[in-house]
Design a protein around this motif. Structure first.
Motif, PDB file in Angstrom:
ATOM      1  N   THR A  28      -2.375  -2.959  -4.179  1.00 51.57           N
ATOM      2  CA  THR A  28      -3.302  -3.913  -4.785  1.00 51.57           C
ATOM      3  C   THR A  28      -3.977  -4.674  -3.642  1.00 51.57           C
ATOM      4  OG1 THR A  28      -1.701  -5.716  -4.916  1.00 51.57           O
ATOM      5  CG2 THR A  28      -1.756  -4.163  -6.768  1.00 51.57           C
ATOM      6  N   VAL A  29      -4.987  -5.442  -3.974  1.00 49.50           N
ATOM      7  CA  VAL A  29      -5.696  -6.201  -2.944  1.00 49.50           C
ATOM      8  C   VAL A  29      -4.753  -7.156  -2.215  1.00 49.50           C
ATOM      9  CG1 VAL A  29      -7.426  -8.021  -2.629  1.00 49.50           C
ATOM     10  CG2 VAL A  29      -7.990  -6.001  -3.980  1.00 49.50           C
ATOM     11  N   LYS A  30      -3.846  -7.770  -2.958  1.00 50.82           N
ATOM     12  CA  LYS A  30      -2.928  -8.734  -2.356  1.00 50.82           C
ATOM     13  C   LYS A  30      -1.938  -8.066  -1.401  1.00 50.82           C
ATOM     14  CE  LYS A  30      -3.114 -12.045  -6.181  1.00 50.82           C
ATOM     15  NZ  LYS A  30      -2.323 -12.763  -7.222  1.00 50.82           N
ATOM     16  N   ASP A  31      -1.725  -6.762  -1.571  1.00 46.27           N
ATOM     17  CA  ASP A  31      -0.756  -6.062  -0.726  1.00 46.27           C
ATOM     18  C   ASP A  31      -1.313  -5.691   0.648  1.00 46.27           C
ATOM     19  OD1 ASP A  31       1.034  -6.121  -2.842  1.00 46.27           O
ATOM     20  OD2 ASP A  31       0.384  -4.172  -3.619  1.00 46.27           O
ATOM     21  N   VAL A  32      -2.628  -5.712   0.800  1.00 43.07           N
ATOM     22  CA  VAL A  32      -3.235  -5.231   2.044  1.00 43.07           C
ATOM     23  C   VAL A  32      -3.062  -6.281   3.147  1.00 43.07           C
ATOM     24  CG1 VAL A  32      -5.331  -4.358   3.144  1.00 43.07           C
ATOM     25  CG2 VAL A  32      -4.920  -3.928   0.711  1.00 43.07           C
ATOM     26  N   PRO A  33      -2.444  -5.941   4.259  1.00 42.92           N
ATOM     27  CA  PRO A  33      -2.267  -6.908   5.352  1.00 42.92           C
ATOM     28  C   PRO A  33      -3.611  -7.289   5.977  1.00 42.92           C
ATOM     29  CG  PRO A  33      -0.822  -4.994   5.612  1.00 42.92           C
ATOM     30  CD  PRO A  33      -1.810  -4.651   4.551  1.00 42.92           C
ATOM     31  N   ASN A  34      -3.827  -8.578   6.122  1.00 42.53           N
ATOM     32  CA  ASN A  34      -5.045  -9.078   6.769  1.00 42.53           C
ATOM     33  C   ASN A  34      -4.745  -9.241   8.259  1.00 42.53           C
ATOM     34  OD1 ASN A  34      -7.326 -10.405   7.641  1.00 42.53           O
ATOM     35  ND2 ASN A  34      -7.399 -11.817   5.914  1.00 42.53           N
ATOM     36  N   ALA A  81      -3.264   5.094  -1.278  1.00 43.98           N
ATOM     37  CA  ALA A  81      -3.834   5.075  -2.624  1.00 43.98           C
ATOM     38  C   ALA A  81      -3.862   3.636  -3.120  1.00 43.98           C
ATOM     39  CB  ALA A  81      -3.002   5.949  -3.575  1.00 43.98           C
ATOM     40  N   ILE A  82      -4.606   3.416  -4.203  1.00 43.65           N
ATOM     41  CA  ILE A  82      -4.697   2.093  -4.816  1.00 43.65           C
ATOM     42  C   ILE A  82      -4.082   2.135  -6.209  1.00 43.65           C
ATOM     43  CG2 ILE A  82      -6.785   1.490  -3.530  1.00 43.65           C
ATOM     44  CD1 ILE A  82      -8.387   2.098  -6.097  1.00 43.65           C
ATOM     45  N   ASP A  83      -3.815   0.986  -6.750  1.00 44.45           N
ATOM     46  CA  ASP A  83      -3.252   0.877  -8.094  1.00 44.45           C
ATOM     47  C   ASP A  83      -4.354   1.169  -9.120  1.00 44.45           C
ATOM     48  OD1 ASP A  83      -2.063   0.253 -10.468  1.00 44.45           O
ATOM     49  OD2 ASP A  83      -1.283  -1.697  -9.846  1.00 44.45           O
ATOM     50  N   THR A  84      -4.392   2.409  -9.588  1.00 40.12           N
ATOM     51  CA  THR A  84      -5.454   2.812 -10.530  1.00 40.12           C
ATOM     52  C   THR A  84      -5.294   2.174 -11.900  1.00 40.12           C
ATOM     53  OG1 THR A  84      -4.148   4.801 -11.019  1.00 40.12           O
ATOM     54  CG2 THR A  84      -5.916   5.003  -9.380  1.00 40.12           C
ATOM     55  N   GLY A  85      -4.131   1.628 -12.180  1.00 37.35           N
ATOM     56  CA  GLY A  85      -3.956   0.921 -13.441  1.00 37.35           C
ATOM     57  C   GLY A  85      -4.647  -0.425 -13.440  1.00 37.35           C
ATOM     58  N   ARG A  86      -4.885  -0.975 -12.247  1.00 36.50           N
ATOM     59  CA  ARG A  86      -5.518  -2.281 -12.129  1.00 36.50           C
ATOM     60  C   ARG A  86      -6.996  -2.178 -11.749  1.00 36.50           C
ATOM     61  NH1 ARG A  86      -2.555  -7.083  -8.888  1.00 36.50           N
ATOM     62  NH2 ARG A  86      -1.088  -6.593 -10.574  1.00 36.50           N
ATOM     63  N   TYR A  87      -7.342  -1.136 -11.013  1.00 32.48           N
ATOM     64  CA  TYR A  87      -8.718  -0.987 -10.531  1.00 32.48           C
ATOM     65  C   TYR A  87      -9.326   0.294 -11.091  1.00 32.48           C
ATOM     66  CZ  TYR A  87      -6.642  -4.262  -7.245  1.00 32.48           C
ATOM     67  OH  TYR A  87      -5.963  -5.309  -6.691  1.00 32.48           O
ATOM     68  N   GLY A  88     -10.543   0.170 -11.585  1.00 35.59           N
ATOM     69  CA  GLY A  88     -11.197   1.324 -12.191  1.00 35.59           C
ATOM     70  C   GLY A  88     -11.643   2.359 -11.189  1.00 35.59           C
ATOM     71  N   SER A  89     -11.863   1.932  -9.944  1.00 36.35           N
ATOM     72  CA  SER A  89     -12.320   2.864  -8.909  1.00 36.35           C
ATOM     73  C   SER A  89     -12.011   2.272  -7.542  1.00 36.35           C
ATOM     74  CB  SER A  89     -13.831   3.107  -9.034  1.00 36.35           C
ATOM     75  OG  SER A  89     -14.547   1.908  -8.771  1.00 36.35           O
ATOM     76  N   ALA A  90     -12.109   3.132  -6.522  1.00 33.47           N
ATOM     77  CA  ALA A  90     -11.916   2.657  -5.152  1.00 33.47           C
ATOM     78  C   ALA A  90     -13.023   1.677  -4.764  1.00 33.47           C
ATOM     79  CB  ALA A  90     -11.901   3.845  -4.189  1.00 33.47           C
ATOM     80  N   LYS A  91     -14.219   1.881  -5.292  1.00 35.67           N
ATOM     81  CA  LYS A  91     -15.341   0.971  -5.014  1.00 35.67           C
ATOM     82  C   LYS A  91     -15.060  -0.412  -5.584  1.00 35.67           C
ATOM     83  CE  LYS A  91     -19.555   0.459  -3.377  1.00 35.67           C
ATOM     84  NZ  LYS A  91     -19.670  -0.980  -3.589  1.00 35.67           N
ATOM     85  N   GLU A  92     -14.500  -0.451  -6.772  1.00 32.55           N
ATOM     86  CA  GLU A  92     -14.146  -1.732  -7.382  1.00 32.55           C
ATOM     87  C   GLU A  92     -13.081  -2.446  -6.540  1.00 32.55           C
ATOM     88  OE1 GLU A  92     -11.718  -3.140 -11.338  1.00 32.55           O
ATOM     89  OE2 GLU A  92     -13.230  -1.566 -11.602  1.00 32.55           O
ATOM     90  N   PHE A  93     -12.100  -1.690  -6.076  1.00 32.60           N
ATOM     91  CA  PHE A  93     -11.058  -2.227  -5.199  1.00 32.60           C
ATOM     92  C   PHE A  93     -11.689  -2.804  -3.927  1.00 32.60           C
ATOM     93  CE2 PHE A  93      -8.104  -1.889  -1.691  1.00 32.60           C
ATOM     94  CZ  PHE A  93      -6.884  -2.316  -2.214  1.00 32.60           C
ATOM     95  N   ALA A  94     -12.623  -2.070  -3.334  1.00 29.11           N
ATOM     96  CA  ALA A  94     -13.268  -2.501  -2.094  1.00 29.11           C
ATOM     97  C   ALA A  94     -14.060  -3.783  -2.298  1.00 29.11           C
ATOM     98  CB  ALA A  94     -14.170  -1.390  -1.559  1.00 29.11           C
ATOM     99  N   THR A  95     -14.755  -3.880  -3.422  1.00 34.29           N
ATOM    100  CA  THR A  95     -15.535  -5.090  -3.699  1.00 34.29           C
ATOM    101  C   THR A  95     -14.633  -6.313  -3.798  1.00 34.29           C
ATOM    102  OG1 THR A  95     -17.184  -3.778  -4.922  1.00 34.29           O
ATOM    103  CG2 THR A  95     -17.193  -6.153  -5.280  1.00 34.29           C
TER     104      THR A  95
END
Length: 360
Positions: A28-34, A81-95
């Motif tokens: 998920t977005v919160k999991d990505v290390p900044n 990979a990303i959590d597809t249950g939470r994000y509709g697409s990789a583009k949505e995740f990136a935004t």
């Protein structure tokens, strides 16, 4: 029999184990290390250590150059990979990730996020551009960089080389040396359709108004018909809604040229065509009351011979409109920007969803 049961149990256990491992790799977005929070010279977040260290060093240097010399703040994120249950697409995740971190300057929004997904069946490269970056690094150019410069490496699992090639081409786009830069047309296809819709609507409105006014002139009592004439009533009103920008432009056009709504009539005395116009605003001859129509007097005059013609036209009673009450402070905005955040040590920029994505 017992042996086969044991084997089945072991297989099921292994399946559950691998399923659990796979689930842990869905970010998920919160999991990505900044990484900027750890070291301001780092721009590549690779929590699974997919990239080679020397590739990361090259990327960090290239991205530092983009920021310091060209003014584009860039982040690279490599995930399985990303959590597809939470994000509709990789583009949505990136935004969402872009806006959460706030990549780019908060004034110019000159940010860029490059997201790479590497899991089998989900491999994808995504560009997310800031509001100030997308004018130069357009969606089309982002796609061309991915397809022509990066995907050939990425298909061979050369992820570091592919990312380096992409960042290098982004540099060339901003300094104007990219071979992918082509002279874009003055209007793209969607803009051409919009212009055609606008001009077509304006022409249709003019034609409809002309036809309706001609019918007034040819009616049995043109003076009464002209008094009752309403601009763009009936089907014309529907056309005005369908071509609203054209209609607003038409109203401005009428105001500028002082175009009268009431059709010009033919003079009964001298026969001049289109010379009879309304001289004064209609005057109330008999005031309308509840349940009783009133009368308005219209005074027409011929511009050719000054012949005047008066006609009385009934009008309906309209109850007075209630006065609006204002100033009570009941209308206010409940929006707040207090929850906006620069997302760490990035500049506080935001994205409007520009960019492109390519699966490979």
């Amino acid at each position: 029999m017992k042996t086969s049961i044991k084997i089945s149990v072991i297989i099921l256990a292994l399946l559950f184990f691998y399923a659990d491992v796979e689930a842990q790799h869905r970010y998920t977005v919160k999991d990505v290390p900044n990484v900027q929070l750890q070291d301001y010279t780092r721009y590549v977040s690779d929590p699974e250590n997919v990239l080679k260290k020397d590739n990361i060093v090259i990327l960090d240097k290239r991205i530092a150059y983009l920021r310091d010399s060209i003014g584009v703040e860039t982040a690279i994120v490599v995930l399985p990979a990303i959590d597809t249950g939470r994000y509709g697409s990789a583009k949505e995740f990136a935004t969402e990730l872009f806006n959460t971190w706030g990549i780019g300057d908060k004034e110019t929004h000159n940010g860029l996020l490059i997201l790479l997904l590497t899991a089998d069946g989900e491999r994808e490269i995504v560009f997310e551009t800031g509001l100030g970056t997308e004018a130069t690094l357009t969606d089309g150019l982002s796609k061309l960089i991915q397809v022509n410069k990066m995907v050939p490496f990425l298909k061979e699992n050369k992820y570091g080389e592919g990312l380096i090639a992409g960042v290098e081409e982004v540099e060339k786009v901003f300094d104007g040396t990219s071979e992918l830069l082509i002279e874009e047309p003055f209007l793209n296809d969607s803009e051409k359709l919009g212009l055609l819709w606008f001009l077509g609507g304006f022409i249709i409105i003019l034609i409809v108004e002309y036809i309706r006014k001609r019918r007034v002139v040819r009616s049995e009592d043109p003076f009464v018909a002209a008094a009752k004439y309403e601009s763009l009533s009936g089907i014309g009103c529907a056309i005005a809604v369908l071509f609203l920008p054209s209609y607003l432009f038409y109203m401005i056009y009428k105001e500028i040229v002082k175009k009268d709504d009431i059709p010009r009539l033919n003079c009964k005395k001298c026969g001049a065509k289109g010379k009879v116009v309304l001289k004064y605003k209609p005057q109330v001859e008999q005031k309308a009351l509840p349940g009783q129509d009133g009368l308005k007097r219209y005074h027409y005059i011929c511009k050719a011979c000054n012949y005047g013609h008066k006609v009385l036209v009934p009008y309906k009673y309209e109850p007075p409109k209630p006065k609006s009450r204002g100033g009570d402070g009941s209308s206010y905005s409940n929006s707040s920007s207090s929850d906006s955040s620069s997302g760490g040590s990035w500049g506080g920029g935001s994205s409007g969803g520009g960019g492109a994505s390519t699966k490979f």
